[in-house]
Design an enzyme around this catalytic site. Structure first.
Site, short mmCIF file in Angstrom:
data_model
loop_
_atom_site.label_atom_id
_atom_site.label_comp_id
_atom_site.label_asym_id
_atom_site.label_seq_id
_atom_site.Cartn_x
_atom_site.Cartn_y
_atom_site.Cartn_z
N LYS A 175 0.85 -1.19 0.00
CA LYS A 175 0.00 0.00 0.00
C LYS A 175 0.89 1.24 0.00
CE LYS A 175 -1.74 2.89 2.75
NZ LYS A 175 -1.69 4.10 1.92
N GLU A 249 9.96 2.17 10.62
CA GLU A 249 10.95 3.22 10.33
C GLU A 249 10.21 4.54 10.38
OE1 GLU A 249 14.06 2.99 10.17
OE2 GLU A 249 14.23 0.81 10.07
N CYS A 283 13.25 11.80 6.26
CA CYS A 283 13.35 11.34 7.64
C CYS A 283 14.72 11.67 8.20
CB CYS A 283 13.09 9.85 7.71
SG CYS A 283 14.06 8.92 6.54
N GLU A 384 9.56 16.98 14.99
CA GLU A 384 9.83 16.86 13.55
C GLU A 384 8.94 17.83 12.79
OE1 GLU A 384 8.60 13.29 11.36
OE2 GLU A 384 10.60 13.22 10.47
P1 NAD Z 1 2.15 8.85 7.62
O1 NAD Z 1 2.43 8.14 8.90
O2 NAD Z 1 1.08 9.86 7.60
O3 NAD Z 1 1.77 7.80 6.47
C1 NAD Z 1 2.62 6.73 6.12
C2 NAD Z 1 1.79 5.60 5.52
O4 NAD Z 1 0.97 5.04 6.54
C3 NAD Z 1 0.86 6.04 4.40
O5 NAD Z 1 0.85 5.04 3.40
C4 NAD Z 1 -0.50 6.11 5.10
O6 NAD Z 1 -1.60 5.93 4.25
C5 NAD Z 1 -0.38 4.96 6.08
N1 NAD Z 1 -1.26 5.03 7.25
C6 NAD Z 1 -1.80 6.13 7.84
N2 NAD Z 1 -2.52 5.76 8.91
C7 NAD Z 1 -2.45 4.42 9.02
C8 NAD Z 1 -2.96 3.45 9.93
N3 NAD Z 1 -3.71 3.80 10.98
N4 NAD Z 1 -2.67 2.16 9.73
C9 NAD Z 1 -1.87 1.78 8.71
N5 NAD Z 1 -1.37 2.63 7.80
C10 NAD Z 1 -1.64 3.94 7.95
O7 NAD Z 1 3.54 9.48 7.15
P2 NAD Z 1 3.83 10.40 5.87
O8 NAD Z 1 3.32 11.78 6.11
O9 NAD Z 1 3.41 9.70 4.62
O10 NAD Z 1 5.42 10.42 5.85
C11 NAD Z 1 6.19 11.30 6.61
C12 NAD Z 1 6.79 10.59 7.81
O11 NAD Z 1 7.51 9.44 7.40
C13 NAD Z 1 7.79 11.46 8.54
O12 NAD Z 1 7.60 11.32 9.92
C14 NAD Z 1 9.14 10.85 8.13
O13 NAD Z 1 10.18 11.08 9.04
C15 NAD Z 1 8.78 9.42 8.02
N6 NAD Z 1 9.74 8.69 7.19
C16 NAD Z 1 10.60 7.83 7.83
C17 NAD Z 1 11.57 7.15 7.09
C18 NAD Z 1 12.53 6.21 7.77
O14 NAD Z 1 13.12 5.38 7.10
N7 NAD Z 1 12.73 6.32 9.08
C19 NAD Z 1 11.63 7.31 5.70
C20 NAD Z 1 10.73 8.18 5.09
C21 NAD Z 1 9.78 8.86 5.85
#
Ligand code: NAD
Length: 494
Positions: A175, A249, A283, A384
């Site tokens: 997804k 992550e 991130c 963040e």
């Molecule tokens: P997000 O948590 O809003 O969404 C990430 C994914 O999770 C999306 O596909 C979303 O649809 C899904 N999602 C949302 N709610 C969910 C739930 N309740 N159950 C299951 N899936 C769900 O994050 P974002 O805004 O897309 O990305 C930004 C964040 O990602 C930042 O905090 C960034 O630091 C982090 N990030 C971390 C890494 C790493 O490797 N540590 C890499 C890239 C981004």
């Protein structure tokens, strides 16, 4: 009319069972609609998991090097499509074309690396306590893996998960983020065109609800997630209650320490790339600059002069160095943090406003922003922001720098600039983070090295490198007793 895209389940392109869709737009050119994508429901997840389960029976039995051959072909297809994929990725999520080319290259490197690992997948053989007995461990695939990803590395990060997962013999339901569905779709299309058998990777588009349905599906054996710390916490709760393996992550608040002996020209290049690359939406973005007082003023002047000159715009236009933030919500969040920083008493030395004028009015642009006079307790030093905002903190010693660097709930990446070898080695051990760069910025990962964070950034697993193969396999311990009699461990050998 906007182009309509579908899910990919069990080898077929399908609309969502509900027929509902969501719209994906270009964050730099808001009237450019990328397409309509399926707003999937738990029914679609159910079909995808069932297709993955069926495919697991044959895929898991294929010799690993044969799976590796397919991964190698996927790497070849991605290589052929690198420019096209990068163009579409920039259009959908905003980072400049040179960065999205790097995103695809990381996927290519990950494909070839995973292919090579299919000829290793080592177990152990060790001596037995008993005579005429042979002990070993072997690796077995786990089953169906749920892969849920963020939008900022919409090709590279899904491949960090899916390539090792399928190399090990698992099958996948993927997804992508609702902010980068097109890149996810193009990636899966590359898999199909490279000959990946149907059902091995299934694509289900949609938002958080569909992600939650995937996590809680009883026939999904493990979940690999990249996204925010809040979402990760919710996923961990479900997986904990269901005894599922889960790799998380999550967010970061990455420090760059600059000591008084640092090469400031080198530091400047590192800050511009670390803090404003991907518009600060990595991130691993450098979001805290912890600078020795003896070089603080000079470095801040150099930084503000250089950052003012960054070319902001649509990343597929020539010469653009910094793109937009991802959506309206991100504008509100980042601008909200800029107000918080001002209220907390920090000084806006650069930027602090939306970037406007001409074509910029049609997108989600924010000026590169530098706060000085930041103290460790301020929210802009601890939370963040995920945008082009850098918090500068002045220090007077290495110990103070490390104490501040560690004084946040996150622990993904970190960096130190110094010419003092002893300090560099101390920092490798002292900084609480999954990654430490010496004389480089906090961003940049190589496909064959472990990647991940400590504290609230991760839950102990790593992506990339050799370690990720542990996440996607179960260890089985095997004893072969060829003594021809019953031998009892701990009883016959005392
Ligand atoms: P997000 O948590 O809003 O969404 C990430 C994914 O999770 C999306 O596909 C979303 O649809 C899904 N999602 C949302 N709610 C969910 C739930 N309740 N159950 C299951 N899936 C769900 O994050 P974002 O805004 O897309 O990305 C930004 C964040 O990602 C930042 O905090 C960034 O630091 C982090 N990030 C971390 C890494 C790493 O490797 N540590 C890499 C890239 C981004």
């Amino acid at each position: 009319m906007a182009k309509r895209f579908q899910n990919y389940i069990g080898g077929k392109w399908l609309d969502a069972a509900s027929d509902a869709t969501f719209t994906d737009i270009n964050p730099a050119v808001n009237d450019d609609v990328v397409g309509e994508f399926p707003l999937s429901t738990p029914d679609d997840v159910d079909s995808a998991v069932s297709a993955a389960r069926t495919a697991f029976a044959t895929w898991s039995r294929l010799p690993a090097p044969e799976r590796g051959e397919i991964l190698r072909r996927i790497g070849d297809v991605l290589t052929e499509r690198k420019d096209e994929l990068a163009f579409e990725m920039t259009r959908e999520m905003g980072k400049p074309h040179f960065e999205t080319r790097g995103d695809v290259q990381e996927a290519i490197d990950t494909a070839y690396y995973a292919a090579s690992e299919t000829r290793r997948m080592f177990g152990h053989t060790v001596p037995s306590e008993l005579p005429n007995k042979f002990n070993m461990s072997i690796r077995r695939p786990i089953g169906v893996i749920g892969v849920i990803t963020a939008w900022n590395f919409p090709v590279a990060v899904p491949t960090w998960k899916m390539f090792p997962a399928i190399a090990c013999g698992n099958t996948v339901v993927f997804k992508p983020s609702e902010d980068a569905p097109h890149s996810g779709m193009l990636l899966v299309k590359a898999f199909i065109d490279a000959g990946l058998p149907k059902g091995v990777v299934n694509l289900v588009q949609g938002a958080g609800e569909v992600g939650a349905a995937l996590v809680s599906h009883p026939d999904v054996n493990a979940v690999s997630f990249t996204g925010s710390t809040d979402t990760g916490a919710r996923i961990a709760e479900t997986c904990g209650a269901m005894h599922k393996r889960v790799s998380l992550e999550m967010g970061g608040k990455n420090p760059m320490i600059v000591m008084d002996d640092a090469d400031l020209d080198l530091v400047l290049d590192g800050i511009l790339w670390g803090a404003f690359g991907t518009t600060g939406q990595r991130c691993t973005a450098t979001s805290r600059l912890i600078v020795h007082e003896d070089v603080h003023d000079k470095l801040v002047d150099m930084l503000c002069e250089a950052a003012t000159n960054l070319t902001i715009g649509y990343g597929n236009d020539a010469g653009v160095e910094m793109g937009p933030v991802i959506n309206e919500k991100a504008i509100d969040k980042v601008m909200g943090y800029i107000e918080i920083g001002k209220d907390e008493g920090a000084t806006v030395r650069l930027g602090g406003k939306r970037a406007t004028g001409g074509k910029l009015d049609n997108g989600f642009f924010i000026q590169p922003t530098v706060f000085t006079g930041v103290s460790r307790h301020m929210r802009i030093a601890r939370e963040e922001i995920f945008g082009p905002v850098l918090s500068v903190i002045k220090i007077s010693s290495y110990d103070e720098a490390v104490s501040i660097a560690n004084d946040v709930p996150f622990g993904l990446s970190s960096s130190i600039y110094t010419r003092d070898v002893a300090l560099a080695f101390r920092a490798m051990h002292d900084i609480e983070a999954g990654i430490t760069y010496v004389n480089g910025p906090t961003i940049g990962a190589e496909a064959h090295m472990p990647f991940g964070g400590v504290k609230q950034t991760g839950n102990g697993h790593r992506e990339g490198g050799w370690e990720v193969f542990d996440f996607y396999t179960e260890t089985k311990t095997v004893y072969v007793d060829y003594s021809g009699k019953l031998q009892k461990a701990q009883i016959d050998n005392t």
